[in-house]
Design a protein around this motif. Structure first.
Motif, PDB file in Angstrom:
ATOM      1  N   LEU A 132     -11.339 -85.458  35.871  1.00 20.81           N
ATOM      2  CA  LEU A 132     -12.740 -85.692  35.526  1.00 20.81           C
ATOM      3  C   LEU A 132     -13.153 -84.977  34.252  1.00 20.81           C
ATOM      4  O   LEU A 132     -13.999 -85.476  33.497  1.00 20.81           O
ATOM      5  N   THR A 133     -12.570 -83.805  33.979  1.00 19.21           N
ATOM      6  CA  THR A 133     -13.029 -82.983  32.862  1.00 19.21           C
ATOM      7  C   THR A 133     -12.242 -83.204  31.565  1.00 19.21           C
ATOM      8  O   THR A 133     -12.538 -82.579  30.558  1.00 19.21           O
ATOM      9  N   VAL A 134     -11.270 -84.102  31.594  1.00 22.49           N
ATOM     10  CA  VAL A 134     -10.460 -84.354  30.397  1.00 22.49           C
ATOM     11  C   VAL A 134     -11.328 -84.822  29.232  1.00 22.49           C
ATOM     12  O   VAL A 134     -11.177 -84.373  28.093  1.00 22.49           O
ATOM     13  N   PRO A 139      -9.903 -79.511  22.603  1.00 21.65           N
ATOM     14  CA  PRO A 139      -8.485 -79.712  22.274  1.00 21.65           C
ATOM     15  C   PRO A 139      -7.625 -78.529  22.700  1.00 21.65           C
ATOM     16  O   PRO A 139      -6.475 -78.707  23.119  1.00 21.65           O
ATOM     17  N   GLU A 140      -8.177 -77.312  22.619  1.00 21.36           N
ATOM     18  CA  GLU A 140      -7.432 -76.115  23.013  1.00 21.36           C
ATOM     19  C   GLU A 140      -7.126 -76.126  24.516  1.00 21.36           C
ATOM     20  O   GLU A 140      -6.036 -75.733  24.954  1.00 21.36           O
ATOM     21  N   SER A 144      -3.362 -76.404  26.065  1.00 22.66           N
ATOM     22  CA  SER A 144      -2.858 -75.369  26.974  1.00 22.66           C
ATOM     23  C   SER A 144      -2.350 -75.991  28.275  1.00 22.66           C
ATOM     24  O   SER A 144      -1.353 -75.539  28.845  1.00 22.66           O
ATOM     25  N   PHE A 145      -2.997 -77.036  28.733  1.00 20.82           N
ATOM     26  CA  PHE A 145      -2.548 -77.768  29.917  1.00 20.82           C
ATOM     27  C   PHE A 145      -1.177 -78.394  29.663  1.00 20.82           C
ATOM     28  O   PHE A 145      -0.262 -78.293  30.490  1.00 20.82           O
ATOM     29  N   ARG A 146      -1.023 -79.016  28.502  1.00 20.65           N
ATOM     30  CA  ARG A 146       0.261 -79.634  28.164  1.00 20.65           C
ATOM     31  C   ARG A 146       1.372 -78.585  28.106  1.00 20.65           C
ATOM     32  O   ARG A 146       2.463 -78.784  28.664  1.00 20.65           O
ATOM     33  N   LYS A 147       1.088 -77.478  27.436  1.00 26.95           N
ATOM     34  CA  LYS A 147       2.096 -76.424  27.323  1.00 26.95           C
ATOM     35  C   LYS A 147       2.513 -75.896  28.692  1.00 26.95           C
ATOM     36  O   LYS A 147       3.699 -75.694  28.958  1.00 26.95           O
ATOM     37  N   HIS A 271     -15.556 -73.521  34.685  1.00 28.03           N
ATOM     38  CA  HIS A 271     -16.419 -74.696  34.509  1.00 28.03           C
ATOM     39  C   HIS A 271     -17.040 -74.709  33.109  1.00 28.03           C
ATOM     40  O   HIS A 271     -18.262 -74.678  32.932  1.00 28.03           O
ATOM     41  N   ILE A 272     -16.176 -74.722  32.130  1.00 23.30           N
ATOM     42  CA  ILE A 272     -16.581 -74.775  30.727  1.00 23.30           C
ATOM     43  C   ILE A 272     -15.668 -75.770  30.011  1.00 23.30           C
ATOM     44  O   ILE A 272     -14.593 -76.098  30.513  1.00 23.30           O
ATOM     45  N   LYS A 273     -16.102 -76.229  28.850  1.00 17.26           N
ATOM     46  CA  LYS A 273     -15.293 -77.209  28.121  1.00 17.26           C
ATOM     47  C   LYS A 273     -13.955 -76.633  27.688  1.00 17.26           C
ATOM     48  O   LYS A 273     -12.938 -77.315  27.696  1.00 17.26           O
ATOM     49  N   ASP A 274     -13.956 -75.354  27.322  1.00 14.89           N
ATOM     50  CA  ASP A 274     -12.722 -74.710  26.863  1.00 14.89           C
ATOM     51  C   ASP A 274     -12.030 -74.039  28.052  1.00 14.89           C
ATOM     52  O   ASP A 274     -11.941 -72.811  28.136  1.00 14.89           O
ATOM     53  N   ASN A 275     -11.539 -74.863  28.956  1.00 12.41           N
ATOM     54  CA  ASN A 275     -10.940 -74.394  30.208  1.00 12.41           C
ATOM     55  C   ASN A 275      -9.425 -74.268  30.029  1.00 12.41           C
ATOM     56  O   ASN A 275      -8.668 -75.187  30.321  1.00 12.41           O
TER      57      ASN A 275
END
Length: 297
Positions: A132-134, A139-140, A144-147, A271-275
């Motif tokens: 839901l939050t994608v 971008p950071e 970080s999720f991908r890494k 619960h922030i955009k830069d999660n």
């Protein structure tokens, strides 16, 4: 602590709704993201299901999650959405096959139940963005999720906060959403904090609730055995007509001020955009200096 196998191109990620309902159209940004990384997507049967607020009845959500756990082709299970409801199904799940061949469980907020429950099995999990939050994530956060998913090196350098308590610690990272952690205290899913580094975040709580939950952790002895604390987003807090008098960070600072451990505030996770992604169960280095907070996985 067992690390599940990191993903490779061609692997399959299962998407399920363990709590609140969500439709397939809303998942499209998340599906496209995974496909852009060369991954296949298996959409769970709970997507599009509805029982009032929830993505189907408890047995339907538990069955969907169980099928993903037991499917050998699925290398990671990604929570579509949080809200509330995961705690209602966790005791229905048979983790026998999962323990033999663990896979990454990914999400945050209500998924804290699964993080803690599985970390107690000595298996690591991934606290990161949900489907839901994608669309709103920085971008950071996405990188970080991908890494984390592909097993690349994770290291964060975060600007200092005035409330920080300097120091260096090494320990296993645990935690998640404060309200959820509070709600599972005393259960088989309760997080084991002794000798650990604790991460906390929360959303949309009354400020006196934050004080009450932190006081519980203090009085039950959970805070005493910690090696360090990382405070993430404390977002969209509420107050009464007669103000509590402190914001969320001030409440936490007041309760943990006597602990002789490093404490870092305003870490970009929750619960922030830069999660940013965090690997729960992994031993990390937390280095809090006057200039910055460093977290090394």
């Amino acid at each position: 602590m067992i690390m599940p196998e990191f993903l490779h191109k061609g692997d399959t990620v299962g998407i399920v709704a363990t709590a609140r309902k969500i439709d397939l159209a809303t998942l499209q940004p998340a599906i496209k993201l995974l496909e852009s990384w060369g991954l296949h997507v298996l959409v769970g049967k709970t997507i599009g299901k509805e029982e009032h607020q929830l993505a189907g009845a408890d047995w339907q959500r538990a069955t969907d999650f169980q099928e993903m756990l037991d499917n050998p082709k699925v290398k990671a299970i990604w929570a579509a959405k949080g809200g509330y409801g995961t705690v209602r199904i966790v005791d229905r799940i048979d983790f026998t096959n999962f323990k033999k061949k663990p896979k990454w469980i990914v999400g945050f907020s209500d998924v804290t139940v699964l993080h803690s429950h599985i970390n107690n099995m000595d298996i690591a999990t991934l606290h990161a963005v949900m489907c839901l939050t994608v669309k709103s994530a920085t971008p950071e956060a996405i990188e970080s999720f991908r890494k984390a998913l592909f097993g690349e090196h994770l290291e964060y350098h975060i600007p200092s906060h005035p409330f920080n308590k300097t120091g260096r610690a090494e320990g296993e990272l645990v935690g998640g959403n404060l309200s959820v952690l509070y709600s599972i205290q005393g259960s088989s899913s309760a997080v084991d904090m002794k000798g650990k580094i604790l991460f906390l975040e929360d959303l949309d709580e009354y400020l006196y609730h934050i004080d009450r939950m932190m006081m519980n952790l203090k009085r039950n002895g959970s805070l005493n055995g910690l090696k360090g604390i990382i405070i993430g987003g404390m977002t969209s807090m509420n107050d009464n007509d007669i103000p509590w008098g402190k914001d969320a960070l001030e409440i936490i600072q007041d309760i943990v001020k006597d602990l002789k451990i490093p404490v870092a505030y305003n870490f970009p996770a929750g619960h922030i955009k830069d999660n940013r992604a965090l690997i729960f169960g992994k031993t990390i280095i937390l280095d809090v200096t006057n200039q910055e907070t460093i977290v090394k996985f």
